[in-house]
Enzyme design. Structure first.
Site, PDB file in Angstrom:
ATOM      1  N   HIS A 281      -1.212   3.193  -8.540  1.00 41.54           N
ATOM      2  CA  HIS A 281      -1.279   1.733  -8.698  1.00 41.54           C
ATOM      3  C   HIS A 281      -2.728   1.275  -8.791  1.00 41.54           C
ATOM      4  CE1 HIS A 281      -2.177   0.881  -4.381  1.00 41.54           C
ATOM      5  NE2 HIS A 281      -1.330   1.841  -4.101  1.00 41.54           N
ATOM      6  N   GLU A 327       1.134  -3.080  -6.410  1.00 44.35           N
ATOM      7  CA  GLU A 327       1.952  -2.309  -5.478  1.00 44.35           C
ATOM      8  C   GLU A 327       1.857  -2.884  -4.073  1.00 44.35           C
ATOM      9  OE1 GLU A 327       2.829   0.767  -2.392  1.00 44.35           O
ATOM     10  OE2 GLU A 327       0.913  -0.184  -2.788  1.00 44.35           O
TER      11      GLU A 327
END
Lengths: 462, 462
Positions: A281, A327
């Site tokens: 991420h 995320e």
């Protein structure tokens, strides 16, 4: 030469799908994968280990852009740079896929011990928390060691700030107080809640992270103190002292803003619609550099595919780097990827995520069928020469969770986790904690696993 | 029983003073000290190890008063409390001896990276530094790895902020950049100087500490960045980037203010004018709790004498606890003790300091004559049962330095130093880093060494 081996491998793989793996069959197939892919795996490993390029690229990313929190210009500038670099690397279909992300803004914040004596308490508000009134919330503190103790002492909590002084055991166990601490405290009438930072080691370092509210209880401010101060306030309470804290937080959640999942590919030579997706991420928390969470995971996946490109390797199936956004406080990137690629998910043969820091890798954790497990275990053997070949049962990642839930086999890079939580979600998540050799090993592991699975004669069975 | 053994010990000690120690003689004397003092040493050790009283007392001191920086009310309130407690313990001649101490005030301070991108840099001004103008000092940064590199690049330093990015080797070697970094930078025309914090381990934690100026160069502000940020600025410079920092410090040195050395005794039964003095320094830096630097040393010495009192032990000579003030930024306490007790120093048979943290003790380091070393080494044997009996050559402490310079034999408690510099002079110098059992062992070691040397039939030879 490839054709002959292809046939024998095909037979071995096909046999796996109708019979339980037996020792000799597995050994034969391992020998076949070793024979077929040993040389290319060595080329990838040698190229990854030849220099500090991945480490230097990660250092550049985290030094030049700093923390990359969802909704900030830092993150979007970093994504622009990554997209440019991926183009320059010669990767294919380089693009950003639009994702709307939440925008939580910390603002100024402080916690101050008022009684028994004045002292500043280093703290970090938890992501998503509401703020306090401008004058702050000043209240007596009730320190508890667990939800059970809060339950037992619920009659004392009204109008107080509840502090959870919970020693770190495992992340999964201890992080519950960060996740639902505000809900449980509000339920018994507390006006704010504090946690002891979720870490086994502290140098008076507060750790931030996500938290959540429930619809049926008031939303109260929720923040993390340091391990040291949580313990001190607990000692004071145990001595019978009155403990009063003033908490000030300007935190607020603004309207969603646009961000992007970053995608780049090497399109498959024979089965371009079948995809091995690998990534991490792109966002971090708003403190530190996000070097291990998760800049390192992004660079490990990206460099793995860049190495294939530089070595002129094009597997049968498409390998796709995905750098998911948001995320940390929303998982919007992982969810958007699922939605954007919903029609392709049946052809996603494997999703690999690195999000535990690019420390010394030991292999992968895998979630998928037994037949697939046998195969990826054998692919792992190609990484034994760098001690990164151990594939264990169970694993994945937050960002690939949404597509794993729809049946895509998932895998997470396994690394030495002994120090990860020292730095996790703090100002100390910085590049200097990582080792160039360990980063290179992580790149090698990602490259070999992704390439070989993308190139296998038969698709990884579900 | 004591009389018979006294005579044989007397002979053994006397023989040491005229002959070099030989193996058999030393063994005999060790047997004598063991026979004479084994029982009392065991009583002291057993009492020290029986409970967590020393740890609890230290926790109370550091929690209730916080950091105890010279010139602050915190320190004086802590000294008042210690004096009260020592009276309550039944110690004798409990008193404060007046000492004027410097008053350096940190004020608000910050360091901000301006180029290549804005970012706050956690920092701590160094004790004694001058401040900046109110608008701060904004200048290009020149990063160097050593004084040698500064010398080689001296033509580049004019008008810049010099940053010493020096990796930690030993404290003695690395701390030179804290001590004389401002002088060397000012000498080549720098407008301010920064160091990489003096520590082997960092969680983005700045470390403060003392520094000095020279009369022949301008006084420029001097502060510590974190290890992480010093390395980042160095990487940026290595990439050819322009690095600009804005340093703001309100630091100033005000007029001296009164403080005290705290003294308490058990007066000797036979030779009250002969003294074994043991202690630590009561002041700390203005960050953290000063739990290991040096609250722990103070409590170890104090509890050692409190144990003697509780066990009804009164040695032949006087044992004196001294808690010296202002070790950190002036050493005024140690110097004042020398001046105040100048006429008694010939009768100071031993000075013992604990100032390396009360971690697991291994014994003592000793500075004195060979004959005295043989004896204290044998006293050390009484501590073998708690692995704290190793007496090595060389040792002392900053506060006893002034009286050691005038001939008083000196000794420092030796402890496991593996983590001391992680916490040293930071917000993380807090009680939770210490272990109750290790604190108890430190008390036991101080008690046995001080008691036995104070009670030996013959004074420790110089």
């Amino acid at each position: 030469m490839r054709t002959t081996a292809y046939v024998s491998l095909l037979v071995a793989v096909a046999s796996l799908q109708i019979l339980p793996a037996v020792a000799t069959g597995a050994a034969e197939q391992a020998a076949d994968i070793g024979e077929q892919y040993g040389e290319v795996a060595d080329r990838l490993i040698d190229a990854a280990m030849a220099d500090d390029r991945a480490y230097e690229r990660l250092a550049l990313l985290v030094d030049e852009f700093g923390p990359r929190f969802s909704g900030t210009e830092n993150l979007e500038l970093a994504l622009d740079w990554i997209l440019e670099q991926m183009e320059a690397d010669g990767l294919e279909n380089v693009r950003g896929e639009d994702v709307m992300v939440p925008r939580w803004v910390r603002g100024n914040e402080s916690a101050e011990l008022i009684e028994p004596r004045p002292q500043n308490l280093p703290m970090l508000g938890l992501g998503g928390s509401v703020g306090t009134p401008a004058a702050g919330i000043t209240a007596d503190v009730l320190v508890v060691s667990s939800f059970d103790e809060l339950s037992a002492r619920s009659s004392e909590a009204e109008g107080k700030i509840v502090l959870y002084d919970v020693p770190f055991t495992t992340y999964g166990e201890t992080v519950q107080y960060r996740g639902r601490g505000a809900v449980e405290a509000a339920r018994v009438g507390a006006v704010a809640s504090l946690i002891r930072s979720v870490t086994p080691v502290s140098l008076r370092s507060p750790h931030t992270g996500g938290m959540r509210y429930a619809d049926d209880v008031p939303r109260i401010p929720h923040a993390a103190l340091t391990v040291e101060d949580a313990q001190m306030l607990h000692r004071m309470q145990n001595r019978g002292e009155r403990v009063v804290v003033r908490l000030k937080m300007e935190a607020e959640t603004l309207a969603d803003v646009p961000s992007r999942n970053v995608i780049a590919e090497i399109v498959g030579s024979e089965l371009p619609d079948e995809v091995v997706v690998l990534g991490g991420h792109s966002d971090s928390w708003d403190v530190g550099q996000g070097a291990m969470d998760d800049g390192g995971g992004c660079v490990a996946a990206w460099e793995a595919v860049r190495l294939m490109k530089d070595l002129g390797l094009r597997p049968r199936r498409t390998v796709r780097v995905a750098l998911w956004t948001n995320e940390e406080n929303g998982l919007r990137g992982g969810n958007a990827y699922r939605d954007e690629h919903l029609n392709e998910l049946d052809d996603h043969v494997l999703a690999i995520e690195s999000d535990s820091g690019v420390f010394k890798p030991s292999g992968f954790g895998f979630t998928g069928s037994d037949a697939a497990y046998e195969i990826v275990r054998q692919v792992g053997r190609l990484l034994d020469r760098i001690d990164a070949g151990q594939v264990t049962r169970g694993g994945g990642g937050a960002d690939i969770g949404p597509i794993m839930a729809l049946g895509v086999p998932g895998m997470g890079l396994s690394v030495d986790g002994s120090r990860y939580f020292w730095y996790h979600h703090t100002e100390a998540d910085t590049i200097d904690k990582l080792d160039p050799d360990e980063v290179a090993r992580s790149v090698a592991a990602m490259a070999v696993m992704a390439y070989v699975v993308a190139d296998l004669p038969e698709s990884l069975p579900r």
